[in-house]
Structure formats: structure tokens, C-alpha cells
Design a protein around this motif. Structure first.
Motif, PDB file in Angstrom:
ATOM      1  N   LEU A  94     -14.071 -33.733 -12.959  1.00  0.00           N
ATOM      2  CA  LEU A  94     -12.626 -33.503 -12.900  1.00  0.00           C
ATOM      3  C   LEU A  94     -12.219 -32.958 -11.537  1.00  0.00           C
ATOM      4  CD1 LEU A  94      -9.834 -33.318 -14.338  1.00  0.00           C
ATOM      5  CD2 LEU A  94     -10.471 -30.979 -14.969  1.00  0.00           C
ATOM      6  N   GLY A  95     -12.962 -31.969 -11.030  1.00  0.00           N
ATOM      7  CA  GLY A  95     -12.633 -31.370  -9.740  1.00  0.00           C
ATOM      8  C   GLY A  95     -12.700 -32.377  -8.604  1.00  0.00           C
ATOM      9  N   VAL A  96     -13.718 -33.261  -8.630  1.00  0.00           N
ATOM     10  CA  VAL A  96     -13.838 -34.290  -7.591  1.00  0.00           C
ATOM     11  C   VAL A  96     -12.633 -35.230  -7.654  1.00  0.00           C
ATOM     12  CG1 VAL A  96     -15.182 -36.291  -6.844  1.00  0.00           C
ATOM     13  CG2 VAL A  96     -16.356 -34.177  -7.473  1.00  0.00           C
ATOM     14  N   SER A  97     -12.209 -35.593  -8.879  1.00  0.00           N
ATOM     15  CA  SER A  97     -11.056 -36.491  -9.027  1.00  0.00           C
ATOM     16  C   SER A  97      -9.779 -35.852  -8.490  1.00  0.00           C
ATOM     17  CB  SER A  97     -10.882 -36.875 -10.494  1.00  0.00           C
ATOM     18  OG  SER A  97     -12.002 -37.590 -10.972  1.00  0.00           O
ATOM     19  N   ILE A  98      -9.606 -34.553  -8.744  1.00  0.00           N
ATOM     20  CA  ILE A  98      -8.410 -33.857  -8.254  1.00  0.00           C
ATOM     21  C   ILE A  98      -8.464 -33.711  -6.739  1.00  0.00           C
ATOM     22  CG2 ILE A  98      -7.235 -31.611  -8.258  1.00  0.00           C
ATOM     23  CD1 ILE A  98      -7.905 -31.477 -11.272  1.00  0.00           C
ATOM     24  N   LEU A  99      -9.646 -33.427  -6.192  1.00  0.00           N
ATOM     25  CA  LEU A  99      -9.788 -33.352  -4.742  1.00  0.00           C
ATOM     26  C   LEU A  99      -9.446 -34.703  -4.107  1.00  0.00           C
ATOM     27  CD1 LEU A  99     -10.590 -31.792  -2.214  1.00  0.00           C
ATOM     28  CD2 LEU A  99     -12.998 -32.354  -2.699  1.00  0.00           C
ATOM     29  N   SER A 100      -9.924 -35.788  -4.700  1.00  0.00           N
ATOM     30  CA  SER A 100      -9.612 -37.131  -4.190  1.00  0.00           C
ATOM     31  C   SER A 100      -8.112 -37.386  -4.218  1.00  0.00           C
ATOM     32  CB  SER A 100     -10.330 -38.194  -5.026  1.00  0.00           C
ATOM     33  OG  SER A 100     -11.721 -38.070  -4.918  1.00  0.00           O
ATOM     34  N   ARG A 101      -7.474 -37.033  -5.318  1.00  0.00           N
ATOM     35  CA  ARG A 101      -6.036 -37.276  -5.434  1.00  0.00           C
ATOM     36  C   ARG A 101      -5.242 -36.435  -4.434  1.00  0.00           C
ATOM     37  NH1 ARG A 101      -3.015 -38.284 -11.102  1.00  0.00           N
ATOM     38  NH2 ARG A 101      -4.729 -39.762 -11.128  1.00  0.00           N
ATOM     39  N   GLU A 102      -5.674 -35.185  -4.228  1.00  0.00           N
ATOM     40  CA  GLU A 102      -4.993 -34.325  -3.255  1.00  0.00           C
ATOM     41  C   GLU A 102      -5.117 -34.887  -1.841  1.00  0.00           C
ATOM     42  OE1 GLU A 102      -3.244 -31.159  -3.431  1.00  0.00           O
ATOM     43  OE2 GLU A 102      -2.962 -31.977  -5.444  1.00  0.00           O
ATOM     44  N   MET A 103      -6.304 -35.402  -1.490  1.00  0.00           N
ATOM     45  CA  MET A 103      -6.482 -36.008  -0.163  1.00  0.00           C
ATOM     46  C   MET A 103      -5.464 -37.122   0.062  1.00  0.00           C
ATOM     47  SD  MET A 103     -10.582 -36.560   0.268  1.00  0.00           S
ATOM     48  CE  MET A 103     -11.778 -35.220   0.229  1.00  0.00           C
ATOM     49  N   GLN A 104      -5.307 -37.967  -0.949  1.00  0.00           N
ATOM     50  CA  GLN A 104      -4.418 -39.117  -0.804  1.00  0.00           C
ATOM     51  C   GLN A 104      -2.944 -38.714  -0.869  1.00  0.00           C
ATOM     52  OE1 GLN A 104      -6.356 -42.763  -2.967  1.00  0.00           O
ATOM     53  NE2 GLN A 104      -7.141 -40.916  -3.954  1.00  0.00           N
ATOM     54  N   LYS A 105      -2.589 -37.819  -1.786  1.00  0.00           N
ATOM     55  CA  LYS A 105      -1.198 -37.384  -1.919  1.00  0.00           C
ATOM     56  C   LYS A 105      -0.693 -36.727  -0.643  1.00  0.00           C
ATOM     57  CE  LYS A 105      -0.143 -34.777  -5.351  1.00  0.00           C
ATOM     58  NZ  LYS A 105      -0.183 -33.834  -6.504  1.00  0.00           N
ATOM     59  N   ARG A 106      -1.576 -35.968   0.015  1.00  0.00           N
ATOM     60  CA  ARG A 106      -1.164 -35.182   1.176  1.00  0.00           C
ATOM     61  C   ARG A 106      -1.614 -35.812   2.509  1.00  0.00           C
ATOM     62  NH1 ARG A 106      -2.945 -29.258  -1.108  1.00  0.00           N
ATOM     63  NH2 ARG A 106      -2.510 -28.647   1.053  1.00  0.00           N
ATOM     64  N   ASN A 107      -2.084 -37.075   2.434  1.00  0.00           N
ATOM     65  CA  ASN A 107      -2.510 -37.802   3.635  1.00  0.00           C
ATOM     66  C   ASN A 107      -3.524 -37.008   4.463  1.00  0.00           C
ATOM     67  OD1 ASN A 107      -0.772 -40.072   3.175  1.00  0.00           O
ATOM     68  ND2 ASN A 107       0.948 -38.829   3.902  1.00  0.00           N
ATOM     69  N   LEU A 108      -4.551 -36.500   3.769  1.00  0.00           N
ATOM     70  CA  LEU A 108      -5.533 -35.643   4.432  1.00  0.00           C
ATOM     71  C   LEU A 108      -6.905 -36.313   4.564  1.00  0.00           C
ATOM     72  CD1 LEU A 108      -4.720 -32.277   2.590  1.00  0.00           C
ATOM     73  CD2 LEU A 108      -4.053 -32.920   4.915  1.00  0.00           C
ATOM     74  N   THR A 109      -6.988 -37.608   4.243  1.00  0.00           N
ATOM     75  CA  THR A 109      -8.301 -38.264   4.234  1.00  0.00           C
ATOM     76  C   THR A 109      -9.018 -38.156   5.582  1.00  0.00           C
ATOM     77  OG1 THR A 109      -7.497 -39.800   2.552  1.00  0.00           O
ATOM     78  CG2 THR A 109      -9.498 -40.402   3.730  1.00  0.00           C
ATOM     79  N   SER A 110      -8.319 -38.440   6.662  1.00  0.00           N
ATOM     80  CA  SER A 110      -8.946 -38.382   8.002  1.00  0.00           C
ATOM     81  C   SER A 110      -9.423 -36.975   8.318  1.00  0.00           C
ATOM     82  CB  SER A 110      -7.946 -38.848   9.070  1.00  0.00           C
ATOM     83  OG  SER A 110      -7.592 -40.196   8.871  1.00  0.00           O
ATOM     84  N   LEU A 111      -8.616 -35.987   7.945  1.00  0.00           N
ATOM     85  CA  LEU A 111      -9.001 -34.596   8.188  1.00  0.00           C
ATOM     86  C   LEU A 111     -10.302 -34.263   7.453  1.00  0.00           C
ATOM     87  CD1 LEU A 111      -8.372 -31.745   9.289  1.00  0.00           C
ATOM     88  CD2 LEU A 111      -7.019 -31.348   7.219  1.00  0.00           C
ATOM     89  N   PHE A 112     -10.439 -34.742   6.227  1.00  0.00           N
ATOM     90  CA  PHE A 112     -11.637 -34.431   5.446  1.00  0.00           C
ATOM     91  C   PHE A 112     -12.857 -35.191   5.952  1.00  0.00           C
ATOM     92  CE2 PHE A 112      -8.801 -32.308   2.567  1.00  0.00           C
ATOM     93  CZ  PHE A 112      -9.598 -31.369   1.934  1.00  0.00           C
ATOM     94  N   ILE A 113     -12.650 -36.399   6.461  1.00  0.00           N
ATOM     95  CA  ILE A 113     -13.775 -37.109   7.068  1.00  0.00           C
ATOM     96  C   ILE A 113     -14.281 -36.330   8.286  1.00  0.00           C
ATOM     97  CG2 ILE A 113     -14.434 -39.204   8.331  1.00  0.00           C
ATOM     98  CD1 ILE A 113     -12.451 -40.749   6.558  1.00  0.00           C
ATOM     99  N   THR A 114     -13.355 -35.855   9.105  1.00  0.00           N
ATOM    100  CA  THR A 114     -13.730 -35.047  10.269  1.00  0.00           C
ATOM    101  C   THR A 114     -14.439 -33.771   9.837  1.00  0.00           C
ATOM    102  OG1 THR A 114     -11.828 -35.905  11.508  1.00  0.00           O
ATOM    103  CG2 THR A 114     -12.833 -33.865  12.313  1.00  0.00           C
ATOM    104  N   TYR A 115     -13.894 -33.110   8.795  1.00  0.00           N
ATOM    105  CA  TYR A 115     -14.520 -31.872   8.287  1.00  0.00           C
ATOM    106  C   TYR A 115     -15.964 -32.139   7.862  1.00  0.00           C
ATOM    107  CZ  TYR A 115     -15.796 -28.126   5.093  1.00  0.00           C
ATOM    108  OH  TYR A 115     -16.463 -27.110   4.469  1.00  0.00           O
ATOM    109  N   ALA A 116     -16.180 -33.239   7.103  1.00  0.00           N
ATOM    110  CA  ALA A 116     -17.526 -33.536   6.620  1.00  0.00           C
ATOM    111  C   ALA A 116     -18.481 -33.784   7.776  1.00  0.00           C
ATOM    112  CB  ALA A 116     -17.484 -34.745   5.688  1.00  0.00           C
TER     113      ALA A 116
END
Length: 744
Positions: free
Chosen positions: A507-529
């Protein structure tokens, strides 16, 4: 009593407990007595036992006692006489005895000379039982108990009544389960059952919360502290201490995992030694207990059952291991709703756990209906609405805080539990205050302090402490995801230095995924990783969480340039979409991996521990890119329930059911009506096509029995069929692909 002889034996045993002397029939001055104890050279106790309800019989016994008393007095020996009845004596009988200084009493009252169980039962029942407390008040949970089953190894389910009966029969029962699965509620229910049956069994249950016995190293210390905590006098304590290794006291010990801190060490032997020392007093008590008992604790506190048995002082061949189920069955679920007056229709995907349901029940019916209607059957959307509803409710009760502040406080508290060995907590009162200051910039005043004491989603550990646990990981997992999003999006540098133990689950992974997309943060998280993987010191759980979320959203593949991620810890890693590319995982922990139909590109998992590997049903189906890993469990398809939960199409499910029943189950063949028995969706047209294909291609042969077709296996295909069943949706066998096409 079942017989006169049983009554006489019971009376003798209790007499021995009361006076610490051997009790046996004896003949004094030519008169036989049922039970005589010699306390000293000048004092004897005489106990006559009767089941005759006539007053004349009582008077006759009194006369015989008087003769002996006179005879003994001539020898300067004092006699203390009792007449014990297998019934409640009348007032006339008692008065007859009183005139001659002979105590006439019932067997029940005679037992009370040894131990006044009624007083203990009253005091103990009003005290809390472990974590079976109201989440708001911390007092005893007064919700109606829902009868549930507990899984017993190599046996059918057992309910609380059956567990109590096993204890009465002398069995040593060990109950395992995680927080919130009902250990303490079972513990309380078994105590109530045993307490109700005392007059029948003569077995006294003593229910001890082990967290109150921290640091004690002997059974006597544990017993004395328990009675001291309840405010019961020394005489009662002495009686129990005296008789605990007999067959009249059964101990119920809740929380063997709460006897001290659980320190971390790389040395497994040292950890075992620490646990063994903490349980020294429990081992002393249980290894000397003469009756059955119940002892409970967290499932994974010990490294193995062997270590658990050794630490508790229990022989494996004399014990029964029971496990709390993680949630209600459907029948138990609806019974809970009925017993607790929750008059709403709840979706099937909602976690069927008491603590979640209690939280929902605290909302008014209109809010509950609105909550489910607005979610449109989407579990993730429901989670957002559920958290908002909880925070809004508390904001209305305490208007000093707005809903968003409540949510931020909860998210930061959820983050603290990442470092807790018990996953859901505990969180101390001072930590709650510190988080409040961190979020709001000021310390709580009187009004906000009241609010903090009853934050939604948190429950009191007990009435003795202000510590809190999260009531369930359904609430907790999503809040952790929100906290991680906030930390990364705000460039919180401290997150890399945190020592998180607990990763996000599904559930937490699904919510984290949805938050990344809702807030346009995917690139930021790729950089973080990518940046975090390069750091010398980094929070590997947070990196694992981010990679899990990135692996299941709609983006192009992410190339990690062959990086070797050592000691990753994933809660849920799903390869059905597989965005990660060119990365190796070594010496990691994977609580759950779900395989996709296609292997990911340049991914290797090696020398790691995998708790659940979904998508294959045995070791023979493990793909080549998972190397030298210890896998605890695979996707089970050997039962009807497991087949239904496997996520296959209806046609694939029918094929699996047919192949298992024909090729794996005992017998030389299966009748047609049994092939798909129990499956909810059976399209007869598709079933006919599947059977025709299997017959025409030589996988099944048929015969007739009273006009019904029998389907038999062709054993030369056994290995091929096993491969299909092991690989499931990853199979590229033409049989699997043909049936899959029927679903299109």
C-alpha cells in the motif's frame, strides 16, 4: 463431582496445599477418617468428606469427631475438625457444627481457604489484558468479543474454547501473532473461559502481563510481583507460590517479547543470549508448571521455534503452537460488524482487522457512507479519503488544529516507527510533543495537549503508560509514504542518515508512486535514488522504497549503469511493469517480490533473503536472474482459496484447477463436476474448449463412470505440467499460451 472417590482425592490435595502436610486416610481410636494431617506432635487436622445431604449424617459425623477430640485431648493433642460437603450445606448443618466447634462447609468454600479465586478473578478481570485496550482511553476494551479461529500447526483451526480445553487437558499452548492480530484479546477470553469452569475443573487461571515482570529471574518473583500489582495480599500470593508446580494453577503469560528492550547486534549468538536471559524467570515458571498453560508473544521475536522452546523451557512434544490470523475471515468479519453494531457495507478489499474497523466505527454513519462512496472502489483513493476523514474529525473536536496539521504530525510520527523493532511503535509522549514542535514551531498548549493524547490512528499500549502504537499498518504504511515524499521534495538532507528498519509495504509503495505522479516529482526521485546510491552513508530502506515506487509507474526505463546495491531492504518490489534497468542487488532482504510475465532487463538479485516470491509456485520456477537466494515461500496454488487469489484470468484459473486436481491430487482420475468445483466464475463454453484442447493434445484421457466422464493424467507429461504450474503467468508453454488466448 463425578464420583465419591474423586471428591475425596480433591479434598486431600487441597488439604495438603493448605497445611503443607501429607493428607491421607487414617484410623484414630478405632474410628476411620477420610483425611488426617499431622501438623505437629500436639496438633492434627481432621477432614471428613460427605455427599450425603441429610442433617442426621452431618450430626453423626460431628458425634464421631467429638469422640476423637476427647480422646486426643487426653493425650494433649489438639484437633481442628472440618466436614466438607459436595453441596452447599444448609444453615442447620452449619449451626450443628458451630455448636461443637466443627466447621461445616462446601467443597467450594474449603478451596477458598487455600486460594480465594473469586476475589482474584474480580480484581484481574477489571485490570487490562496486554494490548486489549480501548485505543482512546487505554482501559479494557469493552467491545463484544468476536469468536475467531486460531491456526494450529498440523491441525484444524481452534477457537478460544478449544484452546482453553487444551490447557485443561494439560497442553502447553504457545500463541504467536503480531501487534493488532488479537493475542491479548484471545488471552483475555481464554482467562474468562477457564475462570467460568473453575468449579468443574478445579484449575485456577493466573493471567500475567509479562511486561510488568521485566528483570525478574525466578517464578516466585514473577508471581509475587503480579499479585502485588493487583493489590492482593501476601496470603493469597503464598498459596499460589506454594501450589504453582502442582496441577491446580495454570498460568497465562502474555507478551514474552515485552520483557525488555530488543537491542541490535550482528552477533546472532549474542542476541539469543540476551533473549534467553530476559526470559529466565518465565522459563523457571513454565518448566516447573504442573498444569497446562498459555504463553503468547510476537511471531518473529525468536530466530526459530527451537530457540523459542529452549528460551521458554518447553518441550516440543508437549506443546501446541497456535497463530493469530492477520485478519478476520469473511464470516468473522461480518460477525464483528453485527456484534459491534456497525451498520454499513464495507468493501471486500478493506483490511478485515478489528483495529481498522474500530476506527471506522468511531465515525458517524453518514461520514462512513460518504467515505466509501467517494472512493469509487479504489483502495488507494479510499486510503486518502479515510485519512482525511480521520483528521477532519479530530479537527472538529479540537478546532485549535487544522486537518493538515494533524496529518503532518501523524506522518512524522509514522516516520519515527521506521526505526522501531516492533514496526507499529511504540512512540513515547515526549516524542509526540517533539514532533508537534517540529511541525508547528511551538510546543503544545493545554488544548492541543489533549488532542495529542488521542490522535487518530494511534492506540494506547496500556493504561500504565502514555506510549502509543499505530493501530494498524494500513494507516501506518500510507503515512510513511507521505512523510518520505515530503522529506525528498523538501531536500531534507537528514533522511540519508536515518537508520530505518521498516520499509514500505504494498500500500505504501502504491501511495508513494501516486504522489510522485500527482506532484510531478518523478525526475526528482530518480535523482534522489541515483545520488543516494553513491553516498557512503545512506538510508538504504528509503532508497529501496523509492526504487519500488519507480518500478511501477508509467515512465521510460531507468538505467542504473550496473550499480551493485548492497544490503537493500524492500517491503514490496513488483516487476510487472519493470522500469528499473541494469542494476544488481546483493545481500539484501526482500519481504515480497512479484514477478512479471517478462524478465526485466539486466536485473540481478543474488545472495539475498526473499520472504515471499509471487508469480511462481516453487523453486523450479525461479528465473535465472535471481541467484543463490534463500526463498521462504512461493505463490501457493494448491488450495482453492490460493487459486482464487493468484490474480490469473478466469480461463487460466480453470486450467490450473484442472491440472492440479488431475495431476497432483491423489487418485487415478477426477470426475468432470469436480474439476472446477468451488470456482466462482466458470464459463462452460471456455471450460469445454480447455478440456477439448487437453484431450486432443494428449494431456488427458477419459473414461466413463455411471455416465459421467472421468479425466485421467498422462504421466509422461508430468514434468511439463509441473513446470507450467510452477511458472504460472510466466510460462511460455503452448498449453498456457493457448488458454491465455481464450481470455483475450
Amino acid at each position: 463431582m463425578s464420583s465419591w472417590k474423586n471428591l475425596e482425592e480433591e479434598v486431600k490435595q487441597y488439604a495438603q496445599y493448605i497445611w503443607n502436610r501429607k493428607a491421607e486416610p487414617d484410623r484414630l481410636a478405632g474410628i476411620n477418617f477420610d483425611c488426617v494431617l499431622t501438623l505437629s506432635e500436639i496438633e492434627k487436622v481432621i477432614v471428613e468428606v460427605t455427599e450425603n445431604r441429610s442433617l442426621d449424617k452431618i450430626r453423626g459425623d460431628i458425634a464421631r469427631i467429638q469422640i476423637i477430640r476427647t480422646n486426643m485431648m487426653a493425650k494433649n493433642i489438639m484437633v481442628r475438625p472440618y466436614i466438607v460437603c459436595d453441596f452447599q450445606p444448609t444453615q442447620g448443618m452449619k449451626d450443628a457444627g458451630k455448636e461443637s466447634y466443627v466447621e461445616v462447609l462446601s467443597f467450594s468454600d474449603f478451596r477458598k481457604i487455600f486460594f480465594d479465586f473469586d476475589t482474584y478473578k474480580h480484581v484481574r478481570s477489571n485490570a487490562t489484558f496486554g494490548s486489549a485496550v480501548d485505543p482512546i482511553t487505554g482501559e479494557n476494551d469493552e467491545a463484544v468479543y468476536t469468536p475467531v479461529g486460531y491456526d494450529i500447526l498440523n491441525s484444524v483451526e481452534a477457537n478460544a474454547e478449544e484452546i482453553a480445553q487444551r490447557i485443561i487437558d494439560g497442553k502447553k499452548v504457545i500463541l504467536l501473532g503480531d501487534y493488532g492480530t488479537g493475542k491479548s484479546r484471545c488471552f483475555r477470553e481464554v482467562f474468562n473461559i477457564l475462570a467460568r469452569r473453575v468449579d468443574e475443573t478445579f484449575l485456577y487461571p493466573i493471567a500475567i502481563d509479562l511486561k510488568e515482570t521485566w528483570g525478574l529471574e525466578s517464578s516466585v518473583e514473577i508471581i509475587r510481583r503480579h499479585f502485588n500489582h493487583l493489590g492482593i495480599g501476601e496470603s493469597e500470593t503464598d498459596s499460589v507460590v506454594k501450589a504453582f508446580n502442582g496441577k491446580r494453577i495454570c498460568f497465562l503469560l502474555d507478551g514474552f517479547d515485552e520483557l525488555g528492550s530488543r537491542p541490535w547486534s550482528e552477533d546472532k549468538k549474542k542476541l539469543e543470549s540476551i533473549r534467553r536471559h530476559a526470559l529466565q524467570g518465565v522459563k523457571d515458571l513454565l518448566s516447573n508448571a504442573g498444569a497446562g498453560f498459555l504463553v503468547s508473544g510476537r511471531e518473529h521475536y525468536f530466530n526459530s521455534n527451537k530457540e523459542m522452546m529452549t528460551a521458554l523451557g518447553v518441550r516440543e512434544d508437549q506443546s501446541v503452537i497456535a497463530r493469530c490470523k492477520t485478519e478476520f475471515s469473511y464470516e468473522e468479519f461480518y460477525k464483528y460488524l453485527e456484534l459491534n453494531n456497525i451498520n454499513v457495507s464495507l468493501p471486500s478489499w478493506l483490511p478485515r482487522k478489528p483495529l481498522i474497523l474500530k476506527t471506522i466505527a468511531s465515525l458517524d454513519n453518514n461520514k462512513i457512507s460518504e467515505l466509501f462512496n467517494s472512493s469509487n472502489g479504489d483502495e488507494i483513493e479510499f486510503w486518502y479519503n479515510f485519512i482525511d476523514a480521520m483528521c477532519e474529525r479530530d479537527s472538529r473536536i479540537h478546532p485549535i488544529l487544522d486537518p493538515d496539521t494533524v496529518k503532518q504530525v501523524l506522518s512524522r510520527l509514522a516516520s519515527l516507527t521506521r526505526e522501531r523493532a516492533q514496526n507499529v511503535g511504540p512512540i513515547t509522549e515526549s516524542e509526540v510533543v517533539d514532533v508537534f514542535f517540529e511541525v508547528t514551531g511551538s510546543y503544545p498548549n493545554e488544548q492541543s495537549t489533549v488532542m495529542l493524547q488521542r490522535l487518530p490512528g494511534l492506540g494506547r499500549v496500556s493504561s500504565e503508560t502514555g506510549d502509543r502504537n499505530f493501530v494498524d499498518d494500513f494507516v501506518l504504511d500510507g503515512l510513511r509514504a507521505l512523510d518520505l515524499v515530503n522529506r525528498v521534495s523538501s531536500s531534507d538532507r537528514n533522511v540519508s542518515n536515518l537508520k530505518w528498519l521498516n520499509p514500505l509495504r504494498k500500500l505504501g509503495v502504491s501511495i508513494l508512486s501516486r504522489e510522485m505522479q500527482k506532484r510531478n516529482l518523478t525526475s526528482l526521485f530518480i535523482t534522489y535514488a541515483k545520488q543516494s546510491l553513491q553516498r557512503d552513508k545512506s538510508n538504504k530502506v528509503s532508497i529501496s522504497d523509492v526504487l519500488s515506487a519507480l518500478n511501477q509507474i508509467e515512465i521510460d526505463e531507468i538505467d542504473f549503469d550496473g550499480f551493485d546495491f548492497i544490503e537493500a531492504h524492500f517491503g514490496d518490489l513488483n516487476f510487472e511493469r519493470a522500469n528499473l534497468k541494469n542494476i544488481k542487488f546483493s545481500d539484501g532482504v526482500f519481504e515480497s517480490i512479484t514477478l512479471g510475465k517478462v524478465d526485466p532487463e539486466s536485473i540481478v538479485i543474488k545472495d539475498s533473503f526473499i520472504d515471499r516470491l509471487l508469480g511462481v509456485s516453487s523453486s523450479s520456477g525461479v528465473p535465472a536472474w535471481i541467484k543463490n537466494c534463500e526463498v521462504v515461500s512461493y505463490e501457493s496454488i494448491d488450495t482453492l482459496t490460493a487459486i482464487k487469489k493468484s490474480g490469473l484470468t478466469d480461463e487460466q484459473t480453470m486450467l490450473v484447477s484442472i491440472l492440479i486436481k488431475v495431476y497432483r491430487q491423489a487418485g487415478n482420475g477426477r470426475l468432470e463436476h469436480t474439476l472446477t468445483k468451488g470456482l466462482a466464475a466458470v464459463n462452460k463454453k471456455s471450460l469445454k474448449k480447455i478440456l477439448q484442447y487437453l484431450i486432443s493434445n494428449g494431456f488427458l484421457v477419459t473414461s466413463k463412470d455411471n455416465g459421467e466422464t472421468i479425466y485421467k493424467p498422462v504421466r509422461k507429461h508430468q514434468e511439463r505440467i509441473e513446470k507450467i504450474l510452477n511458472e504460472l503467468d510466466r510460462s511460455n508453454d503452448e498449453v498456457w499460451e493457448h488458454v491465455t488466448m481464450l481470455s483475450a
